[in-house]
Design a protein around this motif. Sequence first.
Motif, PDB file in Angstrom:
ATOM      1  N   ARG A   1       0.830  -1.218   0.000  1.00  0.00           N
ATOM      2  CA  ARG A   1       0.000   0.000   0.000  1.00  0.00           C
ATOM      3  C   ARG A   1       0.855   1.255   0.000  1.00  0.00           C
ATOM      4  NH1 ARG A   1      -5.186  -1.315   3.834  1.00  0.00           N
ATOM      5  NH2 ARG A   1      -6.234  -2.566   2.271  1.00  0.00           N
ATOM      6  N   ALA A   2       1.925   1.242   0.769  1.00  0.00           N
ATOM      7  CA  ALA A   2       2.833   2.400   0.790  1.00  0.00           C
ATOM      8  C   ALA A   2       3.456   2.606  -0.588  1.00  0.00           C
ATOM      9  CB  ALA A   2       3.912   2.213   1.855  1.00  0.00           C
ATOM     10  N   ALA A   3       3.806   1.519  -1.262  1.00  0.00           N
ATOM     11  CA  ALA A   3       4.370   1.617  -2.611  1.00  0.00           C
ATOM     12  C   ALA A   3       3.355   2.229  -3.570  1.00  0.00           C
ATOM     13  CB  ALA A   3       4.806   0.240  -3.102  1.00  0.00           C
ATOM     14  N   GLY A   4       2.080   1.898  -3.405  1.00  0.00           N
ATOM     15  CA  GLY A   4       1.027   2.485  -4.244  1.00  0.00           C
ATOM     16  C   GLY A   4       0.935   3.991  -4.072  1.00  0.00           C
ATOM     17  N   VAL A   5       1.091   4.456  -2.843  1.00  0.00           N
ATOM     18  CA  VAL A   5       1.075   5.897  -2.586  1.00  0.00           C
ATOM     19  C   VAL A   5       2.254   6.566  -3.278  1.00  0.00           C
ATOM     20  CG1 VAL A   5       1.284   7.655  -0.778  1.00  0.00           C
ATOM     21  CG2 VAL A   5      -0.219   5.691  -0.421  1.00  0.00           C
TER      22      VAL A   5
ATOM     23  N   ARG B   1       1.724   6.799  -7.040  1.00  0.00           N
ATOM     24  CA  ARG B   1       0.831   7.897  -7.428  1.00  0.00           C
ATOM     25  C   ARG B   1       1.573   9.234  -7.386  1.00  0.00           C
ATOM     26  NH1 ARG B   1      -1.149   3.490  -6.940  1.00  0.00           N
ATOM     27  NH2 ARG B   1      -3.262   2.934  -7.448  1.00  0.00           N
ATOM     28  N   HIS B   2       2.415   9.391  -6.384  1.00  0.00           N
ATOM     29  CA  HIS B   2       3.189  10.626  -6.267  1.00  0.00           C
ATOM     30  C   HIS B   2       4.142  10.778  -7.454  1.00  0.00           C
ATOM     31  CE1 HIS B   2       5.431  13.924  -4.604  1.00  0.00           C
ATOM     32  NE2 HIS B   2       6.545  13.211  -4.616  1.00  0.00           N
ATOM     33  N   VAL B   3       4.845   9.709  -7.810  1.00  0.00           N
ATOM     34  CA  VAL B   3       5.788   9.761  -8.936  1.00  0.00           C
ATOM     35  C   VAL B   3       5.034   9.996 -10.242  1.00  0.00           C
ATOM     36  CG1 VAL B   3       7.489   8.421 -10.250  1.00  0.00           C
ATOM     37  CG2 VAL B   3       7.564   8.425  -7.755  1.00  0.00           C
TER      38      VAL B   3
ATOM     39  N   LEU C   1       4.160  12.480 -15.036  1.00  0.00           N
ATOM     40  CA  LEU C   1       3.176  12.349 -16.105  1.00  0.00           C
ATOM     41  C   LEU C   1       2.832  13.699 -16.742  1.00  0.00           C
ATOM     42  CD1 LEU C   1       1.583  10.150 -17.532  1.00  0.00           C
ATOM     43  CD2 LEU C   1      -0.270  10.526 -15.911  1.00  0.00           C
ATOM     44  N   PRO C   2       2.699  14.790 -15.962  1.00  0.00           N
ATOM     45  CA  PRO C   2       2.364  16.077 -16.583  1.00  0.00           C
ATOM     46  C   PRO C   2       3.491  16.673 -17.424  1.00  0.00           C
ATOM     47  CG  PRO C   2       2.028  16.167 -14.203  1.00  0.00           C
ATOM     48  CD  PRO C   2       2.680  14.869 -14.510  1.00  0.00           C
TER      49      PRO C   2
ATOM     50  N   LEU D   1      -3.216   8.709  -1.097  1.00  0.00           N
ATOM     51  CA  LEU D   1      -3.129   8.527  -2.551  1.00  0.00           C
ATOM     52  C   LEU D   1      -3.422   9.825  -3.290  1.00  0.00           C
ATOM     53  CD1 LEU D   1      -4.928   5.073  -2.969  1.00  0.00           C
ATOM     54  CD2 LEU D   1      -2.538   5.556  -3.498  1.00  0.00           C
ATOM     55  N   VAL D   2      -4.556  10.441  -2.966  1.00  0.00           N
ATOM     56  CA  VAL D   2      -4.973  11.658  -3.680  1.00  0.00           C
ATOM     57  C   VAL D   2      -4.047  12.824  -3.351  1.00  0.00           C
ATOM     58  CG1 VAL D   2      -6.862  13.300  -4.022  1.00  0.00           C
ATOM     59  CG2 VAL D   2      -7.358  10.856  -3.823  1.00  0.00           C
ATOM     60  N   SER D   3      -3.693  12.963  -2.085  1.00  0.00           N
ATOM     61  CA  SER D   3      -2.802  14.046  -1.677  1.00  0.00           C
ATOM     62  C   SER D   3      -1.442  13.919  -2.355  1.00  0.00           C
ATOM     63  CB  SER D   3      -2.637  14.037  -0.158  1.00  0.00           C
ATOM     64  OG  SER D   3      -1.657  14.962   0.242  1.00  0.00           O
ATOM     65  N   SER D   4      -0.899  12.708  -2.405  1.00  0.00           N
ATOM     66  CA  SER D   4       0.413  12.502  -3.030  1.00  0.00           C
ATOM     67  C   SER D   4       0.374  12.766  -4.528  1.00  0.00           C
ATOM     68  CB  SER D   4       0.904  11.074  -2.774  1.00  0.00           C
ATOM     69  OG  SER D   4       1.167  10.903  -1.410  1.00  0.00           O
ATOM     70  N   PHE D   5      -0.714  12.388  -5.179  1.00  0.00           N
ATOM     71  CA  PHE D   5      -0.858  12.650  -6.606  1.00  0.00           C
ATOM     72  C   PHE D   5      -0.928  14.153  -6.871  1.00  0.00           C
ATOM     73  CE2 PHE D   5      -3.326  12.895 -10.607  1.00  0.00           C
ATOM     74  CZ  PHE D   5      -2.442  12.228 -11.430  1.00  0.00           C
ATOM     75  N   CYS D   6      -1.741  14.876  -6.084  1.00  0.00           N
ATOM     76  CA  CYS D   6      -1.838  16.337  -6.224  1.00  0.00           C
ATOM     77  C   CYS D   6      -0.502  17.008  -5.930  1.00  0.00           C
ATOM     78  CB  CYS D   6      -2.917  16.899  -5.299  1.00  0.00           C
ATOM     79  SG  CYS D   6      -4.593  16.508  -5.801  1.00  0.00           S
ATOM     80  N   LEU D   7       0.224  16.482  -4.962  1.00  0.00           N
ATOM     81  CA  LEU D   7       1.549  17.017  -4.634  1.00  0.00           C
ATOM     82  C   LEU D   7       2.479  16.912  -5.834  1.00  0.00           C
ATOM     83  CD1 LEU D   7       3.607  18.063  -2.498  1.00  0.00           C
ATOM     84  CD2 LEU D   7       4.022  15.662  -1.925  1.00  0.00           C
ATOM     85  N   GLY D   8       2.493  15.750  -6.473  1.00  0.00           N
ATOM     86  CA  GLY D   8       3.341  15.568  -7.651  1.00  0.00           C
ATOM     87  C   GLY D   8       2.937  16.472  -8.807  1.00  0.00           C
TER      88      GLY D   8
END
Length: 153
Positions: free
Chosen positions: A7-11, A14-16, A21-22, A63-70
Amino acid sequence: MWFSLTRAAGVIQRHVLGMFLPAFIAGPLVDRWGSRPVAWLGCLLLTTSATIALSGQSEVFFLVSSFCLGLGWNLMLVAGTTLLSEGHEASERGQAQALMELGNGGLAALMTFASGALLVNIGWSAVNLLVLPMLFIAALALWSLRKPQAQTD
């Protein structure tokens, strides 16, 4: 709250993804909208990341916070690099870029090592709260960099 390694790897994944990706669209966004609006969007995404992180500590918040952070990081980096080049003469741009990359990389390395100590000593919520004044300073800098309005006489 502790998560399994999977689960930690999934977070982290998402961050990476959010960070890189953008890269395919951040440059064209700067070309279309300009560096300041893209930087504002990045600032908004980083604020959203901190707000989500402060809202809960279940896996979905991470998950969502890490994705937005990236995403926010990527947009701020691309827009900031463009703003940096706008502020220097052509002969200075290479050195300014190199200095910025050195500072960015050095600070990233320092904060990577400091992150564990920060989390243990001040906690998750405090780390996210500390981001908000820094984003406020970034927003003030963006506001002060706005292009002057053409005067009509």
